[in-house]
Each structure stands twice: as structure tokens, then as C-alpha cells.
Design a protein around this motif. Structure first.
Motif, PDB file in Angstrom:
ATOM      1  N   TYR A 213       0.924  -1.185  -0.108  1.00 41.93           N
ATOM      2  CA  TYR A 213      -0.200   0.077  -0.126  1.00 41.93           C
ATOM      3  C   TYR A 213       0.895   1.202  -0.046  1.00 41.93           C
ATOM      4  O   TYR A 213       0.755   2.050  -0.794  1.00 41.93           O
ATOM      5  N   TYR A 214       1.830   1.375   0.761  1.00 41.48           N
ATOM      6  CA  TYR A 214       2.784   2.370   0.911  1.00 41.48           C
ATOM      7  C   TYR A 214       3.684   2.689  -0.206  1.00 41.48           C
ATOM      8  O   TYR A 214       4.044   3.558  -0.593  1.00 41.48           O
ATOM      9  N   ALA A 215       4.184   1.620  -0.657  1.00 42.40           N
ATOM     10  CA  ALA A 215       4.950   1.483  -1.939  1.00 42.40           C
ATOM     11  C   ALA A 215       4.248   1.979  -3.004  1.00 42.40           C
ATOM     12  O   ALA A 215       4.678   2.784  -3.979  1.00 42.40           O
ATOM     13  N   LEU A 216       3.295   1.572  -3.150  1.00 43.58           N
ATOM     14  CA  LEU A 216       2.181   1.917  -4.230  1.00 43.58           C
ATOM     15  C   LEU A 216       1.977   3.316  -4.489  1.00 43.58           C
ATOM     16  O   LEU A 216       1.844   3.914  -5.547  1.00 43.58           O
ATOM     17  N   ARG A 217       1.621   3.774  -3.510  1.00 39.23           N
ATOM     18  CA  ARG A 217       1.435   5.129  -3.268  1.00 39.23           C
ATOM     19  C   ARG A 217       2.409   6.120  -3.458  1.00 39.23           C
ATOM     20  O   ARG A 217       2.116   7.642  -3.694  1.00 39.23           O
ATOM     21  N   GLN A 218       3.565   5.653  -3.481  1.00 36.54           N
ATOM     22  CA  GLN A 218       4.660   6.433  -4.042  1.00 36.54           C
ATOM     23  C   GLN A 218       4.745   6.900  -5.417  1.00 36.54           C
ATOM     24  O   GLN A 218       5.510   7.634  -6.003  1.00 36.54           O
ATOM     25  N   ALA A 219       4.238   5.887  -6.247  1.00 33.54           N
ATOM     26  CA  ALA A 219       4.231   5.877  -7.856  1.00 33.54           C
ATOM     27  C   ALA A 219       3.345   7.310  -8.073  1.00 33.54           C
ATOM     28  O   ALA A 219       2.661   7.754  -7.597  1.00 33.54           O
ATOM     29  N   PRO A 220       3.563   7.802  -9.319  1.00 30.77           N
ATOM     30  CA  PRO A 220       2.955   8.778 -10.043  1.00 30.77           C
ATOM     31  C   PRO A 220       1.281   8.535 -10.101  1.00 30.77           C
ATOM     32  O   PRO A 220       1.064   6.982 -10.177  1.00 30.77           O
ATOM     33  N   ALA A 221       0.486   9.204  -9.749  1.00 27.46           N
ATOM     34  CA  ALA A 221      -0.846   8.729  -9.715  1.00 27.46           C
ATOM     35  C   ALA A 221      -1.588   8.062 -10.823  1.00 27.46           C
ATOM     36  O   ALA A 221      -2.170   7.100 -10.752  1.00 27.46           O
ATOM     37  N   SER A 222      -1.103   8.634 -12.061  1.00 33.19           N
ATOM     38  CA  SER A 222      -1.138   8.115 -13.261  1.00 33.19           C
ATOM     39  C   SER A 222      -0.963   6.485 -13.730  1.00 33.19           C
ATOM     40  O   SER A 222      -1.544   5.744 -14.154  1.00 33.19           O
ATOM     41  N   ARG A 223       0.089   5.982 -12.963  1.00 28.12           N
ATOM     42  CA  ARG A 223       0.448   4.866 -13.163  1.00 28.12           C
ATOM     43  C   ARG A 223      -0.017   3.755 -11.885  1.00 28.12           C
ATOM     44  O   ARG A 223       0.184   2.677 -11.854  1.00 28.12           O
ATOM     45  N   GLN A 224      -0.383   4.415 -10.710  1.00 37.21           N
ATOM     46  CA  GLN A 224      -0.899   3.639  -9.666  1.00 37.21           C
ATOM     47  C   GLN A 224      -1.684   2.511  -9.936  1.00 37.21           C
ATOM     48  O   GLN A 224      -1.560   1.364  -9.465  1.00 37.21           O
ATOM     49  N   PRO A 225      -2.905   2.903 -10.808  1.00 35.70           N
ATOM     50  CA  PRO A 225      -3.954   1.824 -11.186  1.00 35.70           C
ATOM     51  C   PRO A 225      -3.146   0.482 -11.741  1.00 35.70           C
ATOM     52  O   PRO A 225      -3.461  -0.525 -11.444  1.00 35.70           O
ATOM     53  N   PHE A 226      -2.163   0.722 -12.778  1.00 35.83           N
ATOM     54  CA  PHE A 226      -1.718  -0.311 -13.381  1.00 35.83           C
ATOM     55  C   PHE A 226      -0.735  -0.934 -12.388  1.00 35.83           C
ATOM     56  O   PHE A 226      -0.748  -2.456 -12.332  1.00 35.83           O
ATOM     57  N   LEU A 227       0.096  -0.626 -11.763  1.00 36.67           N
ATOM     58  CA  LEU A 227       1.132  -1.163 -10.832  1.00 36.67           C
ATOM     59  C   LEU A 227       0.358  -1.705  -9.701  1.00 36.67           C
ATOM     60  O   LEU A 227       0.754  -2.947  -9.347  1.00 36.67           O
ATOM     61  N   THR A 228      -0.772  -1.356  -9.126  1.00 33.78           N
ATOM     62  CA  THR A 228      -1.706  -2.040  -8.288  1.00 33.78           C
ATOM     63  C   THR A 228      -2.262  -3.334  -9.010  1.00 33.78           C
ATOM     64  O   THR A 228      -2.197  -4.383  -8.297  1.00 33.78           O
ATOM     65  N   ALA A 229      -2.649  -3.140 -10.273  1.00 35.62           N
ATOM     66  CA  ALA A 229      -3.059  -4.755 -10.882  1.00 35.62           C
ATOM     67  C   ALA A 229      -2.056  -5.397 -11.214  1.00 35.62           C
ATOM     68  O   ALA A 229      -2.064  -6.879 -10.866  1.00 35.62           O
ATOM     69  N   LEU A 230      -0.667  -5.103 -11.174  1.00 27.56           N
ATOM     70  CA  LEU A 230       0.510  -5.994 -11.389  1.00 27.56           C
ATOM     71  C   LEU A 230       0.688  -6.893 -10.069  1.00 27.56           C
ATOM     72  O   LEU A 230       0.866  -7.912  -9.866  1.00 27.56           O
ATOM     73  N   PHE A 231       0.510  -5.792  -8.866  1.00 26.07           N
ATOM     74  CA  PHE A 231       0.938  -6.574  -7.800  1.00 26.07           C
ATOM     75  C   PHE A 231      -0.373  -7.395  -7.205  1.00 26.07           C
ATOM     76  O   PHE A 231      -0.265  -8.570  -6.610  1.00 26.07           O
ATOM     77  N   ALA A 232      -1.579  -7.120  -7.665  1.00 33.42           N
ATOM     78  CA  ALA A 232      -2.521  -8.134  -7.373  1.00 33.42           C
ATOM     79  C   ALA A 232      -2.401  -9.218  -8.220  1.00 33.42           C
ATOM     80  O   ALA A 232      -2.752 -10.407  -7.703  1.00 33.42           O
ATOM     81  N   LEU A 233      -2.046  -9.145  -9.310  1.00 32.27           N
ATOM     82  CA  LEU A 233      -1.644 -10.580 -10.322  1.00 32.27           C
ATOM     83  C   LEU A 233      -0.670 -11.223  -9.481  1.00 32.27           C
ATOM     84  O   LEU A 233      -0.869 -12.477  -9.293  1.00 32.27           O
ATOM     85  N   ARG A 234       0.275 -10.588  -9.082  1.00 32.84           N
ATOM     86  CA  ARG A 234       1.204 -11.574  -8.254  1.00 32.84           C
ATOM     87  C   ARG A 234       0.614 -12.197  -6.906  1.00 32.84           C
ATOM     88  O   ARG A 234       1.018 -13.460  -6.687  1.00 32.84           O
ATOM     89  N   ARG A 235      -0.086 -11.436  -6.428  1.00 33.83           N
ATOM     90  CA  ARG A 235      -0.748 -11.895  -5.148  1.00 33.83           C
ATOM     91  C   ARG A 235      -1.648 -13.157  -5.399  1.00 33.83           C
ATOM     92  O   ARG A 235      -1.810 -14.171  -4.751  1.00 33.83           O
ATOM     93  N   GLU A 236      -2.400 -13.086  -6.460  1.00 36.61           N
ATOM     94  CA  GLU A 236      -3.366 -14.017  -6.987  1.00 36.61           C
ATOM     95  C   GLU A 236      -2.379 -15.368  -7.197  1.00 36.61           C
ATOM     96  O   GLU A 236      -3.202 -16.429  -6.848  1.00 36.61           O
TER      97      GLU A 236
END
Length: 289
Positions: free
Chosen positions: A31-54
Motif C-alpha cells: 500500500y505504501y510502496a504503491l502510493r509513491q508512484a505517479p498517480a497516473s501509474r498507480q492503477p496499473f502497478l496495483t493490478a500488477l501487484f494483484a496478479l502476483r498476489r493471485e
């Protein structure tokens, strides 16, 4: 064997919410790592992290290897469908929505799934070179994708991002040793256990000893050195673009220090940083040049 059911598909407006809940619940390191990314890229990065977690949960939460392989086979088909523009899972929909060229990530997607498939084939690794094959697939390849999302020169990102992803995996092995053992896996090479006189049974049975402390000191130092080396390897021009990876690395280093102060008591508990400390470490690391 009947098809293994997958999570129901949410309405389109819920894809991002699904990914956030899966990958980065409030208070988590992600959560804290992803919030450091540019706002425009946070949704994509969050989806990447979600895939890995799945994929990670598919392996850890499945006791029957046959079922696990069936589920991962489904994910291999799903990642191929995603690359072809035909996603069906909420995470895949989010990745497709927020990537301008998800097809270019197809090799990474295949490598990531193949990495987690290794968990179904072996629970132990004879030596570090064998373990490194696993680390490079689930750690290095993934970090390359994270880096490319914000890098100025994405085509060169793998060269310096993969070592950082590998180092993050080494730190994760230290923190999660007890939890991984409860799931039947020990990510410390057999020859290193033998070198320090620690048995797998002692780890599974949560037995602490001076020998175990020495083993963990070695593992912690290796992870720490790998993190420092990988951070130093990020090109100067890319340091401002890699806020998420830098935040992850800084939290991992702080956690290793915490584990060391707690005398490596990781078999019966999961040592973690407090949310406020994660916030401060991630914020400061993301802005460090």
C-alpha cells in the motif's frame, strides 16, 4: 477433473477496487510502496501487484498439487488471453485497461506464472543456483515490469530492476520463513542448512538455537547486501522514476534490521513494521536521489 472456478467478475468500475483489496490493503507494505508512484501509474502497478498476489495465493492456499496445477494452467491461459486483448478476470481487466501495450508484457506474464509453478514441483532447493532460478522468475521478472511502468528508458529496465526484485525476494524469505514452512516450503538451500547445522525439521517445529541464529544472520546479511547493491545499480536518470521499488527496498532493509534486533525470531511469528513507520520510510526513500 472439473474446471476450477475462478472469482466472479465484478462490474467494470470495481476492477480497480478488487486489485487494491487484493494487492494493497491499507497498512500493508505494498500500500505504501504503491502510493509513491505517479498517480497516473498507480492503477496499473496495483493490478500488477494483484496478479502476483493471485498467483502466490493459488500456490500457498492449495494443498493438492493437482488442483494447484489446474489453477495455474488456467492463469497461463488467462495471461495469454490478456495479451491478446481478451481478459476475463478482474485483475486482467484492470491490467488491460491501464496498459497501453499489455501485449509487450506477455513474456513477463508467462515467466511469472512459470515461476509459481515451480512451487508445485519442489518445496526445497539443493543449493543457491537452483533457488536463483525461482527467484529470477517470481522476483526479478516482476520487478522489471514494475520498473518499466515508470522508467524513462523502459527497454533497459530489466538490467537494473531484476537484481532489485531478486534482492526483495531474499528479504521476503527471511521474514516469511516460519509461514512458508507451515505451508510446506523452505526457501533456504539445503546445502546452507547443512553448513550451519540446521535441519528442516527444526525449522518446521520452530526450534531456535545458536546454529539457527547463525544461519539467519547469514541469510539476513546476504539479503541486505543484495538490496544495497541493487539500489546502487539503478541509473541516476531512473532514480526519480522508481519510487515504488525504492520504497519497497527501504522497507525491506528496515525490516531486516528489525528481525536482527529481535534475534531472528521468525519461526513462530511474522515480524513487521508498524504502518506509520512504513509510511515514513516509503515516503523518504521515494524522494531520495
Amino acid at each position: 477433473m472439473p474446471a476450477v472456478p475462478q472469482p466472479p467478475i465484478s462490474a467494470p468500475q470495481n476492477f480497480d477496487e478488487y486489485c487494491a483489496q487484493k494487492a494493497a490493503p491499507a497498512g500493508s507494505s505494498a500500500y505504501y510502496a504503491l502510493r509513491q508512484a505517479p498517480a497516473s501509474r498507480q492503477p496499473f502497478l496495483t493490478a500488477l501487484f494483484a496478479l502476483r498476489r493471485e498467483l502466490e495465493e493459488t500456490v500457498k492456499n492449495t494443498s493438492d498439487p493437482t488442483v494447484g496445477r489446474t489453477k495455474l494452467a488456467w492463469w497461463q491461459k488467462e495471461t495469454a488471453a490478456l495479451a491478446a486483448g481478451q481478459p476475463s478476470h478482474p485483475v486482467s481487466h484492470a491490467l488491460a485497461r491501464h496498459s497501453a501495450d499489455i501485449e509487450s508484457e506477455a513474456p513477463m506474464l508467462r515467466t511469472l506464472v512459470a515461476g509459481f509453478e515451480m512451487d508445485l514441483d519442489q518445496a526445497r532447493y539443493l543449493d543457491f543456483p537452483n533457488l536463483a532460478r525461482y527467484i529470477e522468475r517470481v522476483g526479478g521478472a516482476f520487478a522489471g515490469a514494475v520498473a518499466r511502468a515508470t522508467a524513462r528508458q523502459a527497454q533497459h529496465a530489466d538490467a537494473w530492476a531484476a537484481p532489485l526484485g531478486n534482492a526483495l525476494m531474499l528479504a521476503q524469505f527471511v521474514q516469511e520463513l516460519g509461514n512458508d514452512a507451515r505451508h510446506g516450503r523452505i526457501y533456504l538451500p539445503i546445502d546452507e542448512l547443512q553448513r550451519f547445522g540446521v535441519t528442516a525439521a527444526e525449522i518446521v517445529n520452530r526450534k531456535y538455537s545458536p546454529a539457527f541464529s547463525e544461519l539467519m544472520r547469514f541469510q539476513t546479511n546476504r539479503a541486505r547486501e543484495a538490496l544495497h547493491t541493487a539500489l546502487a545499480g539503478i541509473p541516476a536518470a531512473e532514480r526519480p522514476t522508481q519510487r515504488t521499488l525504492k520504497a519497497q527496498a527501504a522497507m525491506a532493509l528496515a525490516l531486516l534490521d528489525e528481525i536482527e534486533r529481535d534475534q531472528y525470531q521468525v519461526l513462530h511469528q511474522r515480524i513487521a513494521l508498524t504502518p506509520i513507520r512504513k509510511l515514513w520510510i516509503a515516503w523518504r526513500a521515494a524522494r531520495k536521489r
